[in-house]
Design a protein around this motif. Structure first.
Motif, PDB file in Angstrom:
ATOM      1  N   PHE A 235     -10.946  10.978 -25.037  1.00 45.16           N
ATOM      2  CA  PHE A 235     -11.653  10.546 -26.321  1.00 45.16           C
ATOM      3  C   PHE A 235     -10.417  10.003 -27.192  1.00 45.16           C
ATOM      4  O   PHE A 235      -9.377  10.532 -27.379  1.00 45.16           O
ATOM      5  N   HIS A 236     -10.346   8.755 -27.906  1.00 44.85           N
ATOM      6  CA  HIS A 236      -9.558   8.324 -28.994  1.00 44.85           C
ATOM      7  C   HIS A 236     -10.452   8.058 -30.309  1.00 44.85           C
ATOM      8  O   HIS A 236     -10.373   6.812 -30.356  1.00 44.85           O
ATOM      9  N   GLN A 237     -10.920   8.903 -30.867  1.00 41.01           N
ATOM     10  CA  GLN A 237     -11.533   8.700 -31.967  1.00 41.01           C
ATOM     11  C   GLN A 237     -10.963   7.926 -33.109  1.00 41.01           C
ATOM     12  O   GLN A 237     -11.549   7.480 -33.961  1.00 41.01           O
ATOM     13  N   ASP A 238      -9.696   8.186 -33.259  1.00 41.26           N
ATOM     14  CA  ASP A 238      -8.711   7.497 -34.097  1.00 41.26           C
ATOM     15  C   ASP A 238      -8.687   6.167 -34.171  1.00 41.26           C
ATOM     16  O   ASP A 238      -8.317   5.332 -34.884  1.00 41.26           O
ATOM     17  N   LEU A 239      -9.100   5.719 -32.822  1.00 40.95           N
ATOM     18  CA  LEU A 239      -8.974   4.167 -32.581  1.00 40.95           C
ATOM     19  C   LEU A 239     -10.417   3.362 -33.011  1.00 40.95           C
ATOM     20  O   LEU A 239     -10.449   2.175 -32.582  1.00 40.95           O
ATOM     21  N   LEU A 240     -11.358   4.213 -33.677  1.00 40.48           N
ATOM     22  CA  LEU A 240     -12.623   3.701 -33.626  1.00 40.48           C
ATOM     23  C   LEU A 240     -12.830   3.756 -35.308  1.00 40.48           C
ATOM     24  O   LEU A 240     -12.368   4.388 -35.966  1.00 40.48           O
ATOM     25  N   ASP A 241     -13.574   2.497 -35.480  1.00 37.78           N
ATOM     26  CA  ASP A 241     -13.902   2.546 -37.016  1.00 37.78           C
ATOM     27  C   ASP A 241     -15.303   3.262 -37.418  1.00 37.78           C
ATOM     28  O   ASP A 241     -16.595   2.517 -36.968  1.00 37.78           O
ATOM     29  N   ALA A 242     -15.187   4.186 -37.890  1.00 32.76           N
ATOM     30  CA  ALA A 242     -16.319   5.048 -38.222  1.00 32.76           C
ATOM     31  C   ALA A 242     -17.256   4.281 -39.333  1.00 32.76           C
ATOM     32  O   ALA A 242     -18.448   4.375 -39.483  1.00 32.76           O
ATOM     33  N   ASN A 243     -16.651   3.255 -40.066  1.00 36.91           N
ATOM     34  CA  ASN A 243     -17.652   2.616 -40.952  1.00 36.91           C
ATOM     35  C   ASN A 243     -18.510   1.678 -40.129  1.00 36.91           C
ATOM     36  O   ASN A 243     -19.428   1.343 -40.929  1.00 36.91           O
TER      37      ASN A 243
END
Length: 327
Positions: free
Chosen positions: A72-80
């Motif tokens: 997983f690369h959650q830091d590359l996703l836009d949570a907004n």
């Protein structure tokens, strides 16, 4: 007017020049020469070889470059925006050339590599199973004829009447919890190979039967019988080598069909299950996000398209090259 001296010299020169020998060519060499002339088929063959190498070396490639299809690369996703990859074109970058998927941020290129061996393993395994069953029963039916041919032909009709897609869905769904000592991905792949291969053999059987009906009346078969050759020898030493061409051509056309069938079952959720990567499964997941991240649907779709197209081009080229009536 030619002088006698010139005539003698010319004759001596021709005698000194060795005559060009006529070299015989085998059927395989003739077919290879024809195949090389078809540039489109050669291009398809090159792509097929590269795809096979990619599938065979998928695990070593992942190990050497430290790739993990489930990382997983959650830091590359836009949570907004609900977990959509940040950046343009599905989060494409030098670290992720084909982008990342939605919600999890897994590298798409790595999952394409991981899914390649699944698709090709199922397709090749099912094709081999279909070829073995169809060739044996087809050659037996065509050679013996009579009641044997009638029984096997009706058996082919029965298998062709099966609703294969529904049958595959039912079997795959009923064996999800494990069977025959297998679980998880190994079980799903084994079930797909069995279902696709076992119920598709009548197509190969009909082709082999038709060719055998013609070959059994040829002179080399009568010669083998007159020399006392037994039936198994005639079937598998005399007839089978003459059936290699049709079997090879149909196999190259059957493999892409099996790739599409495996992708379809994974798309419907009864093939290879997550977290194991598969091209059909990636397409199924991308349905809900294709409007906001079309990259996630485009890449696996192109992978299936290129693979099927390459096998079809190779099959067409082999068919033309192995046709004795082709110029």
């Amino acid at each position: 007017m030619t002088t006698p001296t010139e005539t003698v010299g010319t004759a001596a020169g021709e005698a000194a020049t060795p005559a060009k020998q006529i070299e015989g060519r085998s059927l395989g060499r003739i077919a290879w020469t024809r195949f090389k002339r078809d540039k489109i088929a050669v291009a398809g063959g090159v792509v097929v070889i590269l795809l096979v190498l990619l599938a065979v070396l998928a695990k070593p490639i992942e190990a050497v470059f430290g790739l993990d299809p489930n990382e997983f690369h959650q830091d590359l996703l836009d949570a907004n925006l609900g977990g959509i990859p940040a950046g343009d074109f599905g989060g494409m970058s030098w670290d992720h050339p084909l982008g990342i998927d939605v919600q999890y941020g897994r590298d798409i290129m790595t999952r394409i590599i991981e899914g390649s061996w699944v698709s090709l393993l199922v397709a090749f395994g099912a094709t081999v199973l279909s070829n073995v069953i169809g060739t044996v029963l087809g050659i037996v039916a065509g050679y013996y004829g009579g009641r044997v041919d009638t029984v096997i032909s009706r058996l082919m009709d029965m298998f062709l009447a099966f609703p294969l897609l529904l049958f595959a869905i039912a079997i795959s769904a009923s064996l999800k919890d494990g069977a025959f000592g297998l679980h998880g991905t190994a079980l799903h792949i084994a079930v797909l190979v069995f279902v696709i291969g076992f119920f598709n053999w009548p197509y190969m059987g009909r082709i082999v039967r038709g060719q055998t009906l013609s070959l059994r009346e040829r002179e080399f078969v009568f010669a083998a019988r007159s020399l006392g050759a037994r039936t198994p020898f005639i079937l598998f030493k005399e007839l089978l080598p003459n059936l290699v061409g049709p079997i090879l051509v149909y196999s190259t056309l059957l493999i892409p069909t099996n790739i599409l069938f495996e992708a379809g079952l994974s798309f419907l959720g009864v093939g290879v299950e997550p977290p194991q990567a598969s091209w059909g499964g990636m397409l199924a997941t991308a349905i809900d996000y294709y409007q906001v991240d079309p990259q996630y649907m485009l890449v696996p779709g192109l992978a299936i398209f290129v693979t099927v197209l390459a096998f079809n081009l190779l099959g067409d080229g082999l068919r033309d090259a192995l046709d004795p009536k082709n110029n």
